[in-house]
Structure formats: C-alpha cells, structure tokens
Motif scaffolding. Structure first.
Motif, short mmCIF file in Angstrom:
data_model
loop_
_atom_site.label_atom_id
_atom_site.label_comp_id
_atom_site.label_asym_id
_atom_site.label_seq_id
_atom_site.Cartn_x
_atom_site.Cartn_y
_atom_site.Cartn_z
N ALA A 8 8.17 2.37 10.01
CA ALA A 8 6.80 2.06 10.40
C ALA A 8 5.97 3.34 10.56
N ARG A 9 6.57 4.36 11.17
CA ARG A 9 5.84 5.62 11.38
C ARG A 9 5.65 6.38 10.07
N ILE A 10 6.65 6.34 9.19
CA ILE A 10 6.49 7.00 7.88
C ILE A 10 5.41 6.27 7.06
N HIS A 11 5.38 4.95 7.17
CA HIS A 11 4.31 4.18 6.52
C HIS A 11 2.95 4.61 7.05
N GLN A 12 2.84 4.76 8.38
CA GLN A 12 1.59 5.21 9.00
C GLN A 12 1.23 6.61 8.53
N LEU A 13 2.21 7.48 8.41
CA LEU A 13 1.98 8.86 7.95
C LEU A 13 1.41 8.87 6.53
N ILE A 14 2.02 8.10 5.64
CA ILE A 14 1.56 8.08 4.25
C ILE A 14 0.16 7.51 4.16
N VAL A 15 -0.11 6.46 4.94
CA VAL A 15 -1.44 5.84 4.94
C VAL A 15 -2.49 6.83 5.42
N ILE A 16 -2.17 7.59 6.46
CA ILE A 16 -3.12 8.58 6.99
C ILE A 16 -3.43 9.63 5.93
N LEU A 17 -2.38 10.16 5.30
CA LEU A 17 -2.58 11.20 4.29
C LEU A 17 -3.31 10.66 3.06
N LEU A 18 -2.96 9.44 2.65
CA LEU A 18 -3.61 8.83 1.49
C LEU A 18 -5.07 8.52 1.79
#
Length: 423
Positions: free
Chosen positions: A313-323
C-alpha cells in the motif's frame, strides 16, 4: 526560552562533572591514605599480636630490671619506630619507668588511650600519632595498659599535600566542568533549535496552505448567499470552485495527518511479498486516460519481473505521488516513463519525465515539507507535502534516492531499495 534551557542544561552537565570529579578525588584520596597507612597499621597490629603470643605470663609480659626499686615489664618490639607506653590502673603514665614516655611528659591527657584494641589517631602539639592499646595483668603492677604508638607525621604531611593538590585541581576542574557543561549544552540545543525552527515553519506553512482554500470557500459561499434565488446552473462555477477547494483542503489535511503520524511512529509498515512490475502496470492503467486527456505520453519501459518484500500500500502511494508530481510538471506533448529492475542486492524504481525540470540548487530541498521552487509554483499548484510523504516511505524501506534534473529538459528520480528488507 532557549536561554533558560541552556542555563538548566549547563547546570545539570556541570553538576554531573563536579560529582564525577568529587567521586574520583575521594577514591584517589582514600586509596592513597590506605596505601600510606598500610605499613603503619601492620606494624602496630603485629606488635599487639607479638605481645599476645609471648609465653611469659598473662598478656605476654616478661619481667626485667628496669627502673628503680622493683621489677617492671619489658616488651620486645619488632619495629624500632614504635614506642611503648605503660599506664597503671589509675591511668597514670609511668614516666620514670620508660624512656619512651619522656617526649609525652606534660601531654598525658592528650596521649592517654581512650579506645582499646582499635587503631586510633591523636595529635600532640605539632605531631601526629597512631596507636593501639591493650589491657593486661601484671603480677606486681596489677591491671595495666600497654600502648603501642607510632609517629605518622610523614604520612599525614603527604596526605595534606595530596589534599591541597586535589582541592586546587577540583577548583580548576569545576571551572572546566562549567565551561564543558556550557559547551555541551549548546551542542545539545542545536538539534532542538533546528527541530523547533522546523516545527515553527511547518505550522506557519500549514496555516498558510489551510487558509487559502478556506478563504476561497468562504468567499464563494458569501457570493451564493447574496443571490438566494439563483439556480445551481447560474452559480455552477462558484459551486465547482467550492468543490475543488474542499477536495484540496481534504487532501491537505490527510497529508498533514499522515506526516504527523509518521513523525510519532504511529503508522505501522506491513511488509509482504508482491510483484513490483505488476503494481506499476496496474497504476499505469489508472493514469493512462488522464495522461491522454492532458495530451501527455505515459508508458512503462520494458521491464523484468521484480519480486519485492515491502508494504504494498505504501509503495503504491509512493509511485502515485511521484507519478502525479511528474505529470503535474510535464507540459502537453511531454513523456513520462516508469521502470523497475533489480540486481543481486538491490531493486531499482525509476520515474523519468520531460517536464520543466528542477534547478540544481533546489534539488536537495525538494523533499522538504512545503518546499516548492518558483518555477514549480508557476507551472502548477501544490502543497509541497507529497514528496515529504514519499521520503518517509522510502526511509521506512531503507531506500536511497537519486535525482537528476535539467531545467527545461526533465527530471529523473531513481529509488534504490535493498533487496533484503527487515520487518
């Protein structure tokens, strides 16, 4: 506030140093005293032991012709530095019967033993003595007191010099302790001052960011109240603005709460095995239509299967933030690339865009809370909290970040995670 804290820390640090110096000085003094008096004590105790072991009569007394008109006890002393004094039943010093007693003539009250079978110190004029006394029975004199005494001037002088040196040293040590305490207190306050400054800036920036959407919502709401008979269609722009600012405010509050909980370690990171490449494809599908609507190209570079042990969930959040950040600062016609790869020890996650770029001087600050460069502000609106959350997620997974950017050409953010993650 910090001045009072500095004074308190200086006092506490100085007190600790002074206590340690005092304890060390006390230990050294008593250790030296014990070593100096060890020989004296041993000589006195051996004299008593030797007396008690004499076979001639009670108390180890051997008679001999000493003195005038009678028999007087005579004692064998192993240490010539020890004097032997004899006291009768009335505690009178037998001066005429023992030449050792001559130096104490006139000071009988000072030298008279008050304790028995115990090492005792006594001062007579300018001399220091240590003695031990024992009561014994004598056939002619009755119950007498035998006192073995030794001069300890040299030992006492050495201890006095040591004490003087230690007092001077402690005085210097106290001055040094206060100086060291002040220095250490100043050093200890450095991170506190930085934390306080960051907290003050955080509150100030948060207040500013919260005030802006609230002011817009309040202004648009007042406009609606001025035209109570207007239809939704008439005020659709005002209502749309209120809705957008409400969503922005909600997102800001959520991010603030996330950062606050992360600072206090209230958010648990639950790690599990998952396919990082599949997660990238899933996110890419969600953003393809948005990218197409904004006339931007979004694609996933050819990648290999990457198995990752992390909080999905946190890695998903990280990718979304960067994208989201990459799309926000990429103009129409620009490209955004995602990729992941691995080697024997690390996993690599990369997001590359052809956006407006970041000035070199701003790169070290992009993960700071509420930080936005001037060019970024002109290109798009934001709160500057997304990358701070991304930084926290990366740190929780023990990752490192590499940022390469050229103004006007684009930015590449590469995150390197260790392949072996701790729970």
């Amino acid at each position: 506030m910090f001045r009072q804290t500095l004074i308190k820390l200086t006092f506490l640090n100085s007190l600790v140093f002074i206590v340690l110096i005092s304890i060390l000085g006390t230990v050294i003094y008593f250790y030296t005293s014990n070593k100096l008096y060890k020989d004296v004590n041993q000589s006195l105790l051996e004299s008593i032991e030797h007396l008690q072991q004499q076979p001639d009569g009670p108390g180890g007394i051997r008679e001999g012709n000493v003195g005038i008109g009678g028999q007087f006890p005579k004692f064998i002393r192993r240490d010539p530095r020890i004097l032997t004094l004899i006291w009768d039943e009335d505690n009178q010093l037998l001066l005429g019967q023992n030449r050792d007693a001559d130096i104490f003539e006139g000071n009988e009250k000072l030298i008279k033993p008050t304790e028995f079978n115990t090492l005792t110190d006594v001062d007579v004029e300018d001399f220091s003595f240590r003695y031990i006394a024992l009561k014994v029975e004598h056939p002619q004199l009755g119950r007498i007191t035998v006192q073995f005494i030794r001069n300890v001037n040299s030992e006492q002088e050495l201890l006095n010099r040591l004490l003087l040196i230690m007092l001077i040293g402690m005085g210097v040590g106290i001055i040094c302790a206060v100086a060291s305490g002040y220095f250490l207190a100043g050093k200890a306050l450095v991170p506190i001052k930085k934390a306080w400054q960051k907290q003050t800036e955080f509150v100030s920036d948060a207040s500013h960011e919260l005030r802006t959407p609230l002011a817009v919502i309040q202004a648009k709401t007042e406009v609606l109240f001025r035209a109570p008979k207007a239809t939704i269609q008439d005020r659709i722009l005002d209502i749309s603005t209120i809705s957008n600012e409400s969503r922005r405010l909600s997102k800001l509050v959520t991010n603030l709460l996330t950062l606050a909980r992360s600072d206090s370690d209230q958010i648990e990171v639950k790690k599990e095995q998952f396919q990082l490449d599949d997660l990238l494809k899933e996110i890419l599908q969600q953003y393809e239509e948005i990218a197409l609507y904004q006339e931007k190209s979004l694609y996933l570079q050819e990648t290999e299967p990457v198995r990752f042990f992390a909080d999905k969930a946190r890695i998903h959040q990280l990718i979304v933030i960067l994208l989201d950040n990459a799309m926000k600062y990429t103009n129409e016609g620009g490209e955004i690339q995602l990729s992941c790869s691995q080697n024997h020890s690390s996993i690599f996650l990369k997001i590359k865009d052809t956006g407006i770029g970041i000035p070199e001087k701003d790169i070290p600050k992009i993960f700071d809370r509420f930080y936005q460069s001037d060019k970024a502000r002109t290109a798009a609106e934001g709160t500057g909290l997304g990358l701070s959350i991304a930084k926290w997620i990366i740190e929780k997974h023990h990752g490192k970040t590499k940022v390469q950017s050229t103004p006007g050409k684009g930015t590449t953010i590469e995150i390197i995670f260790p392949k072996t993650q701790k729970n």
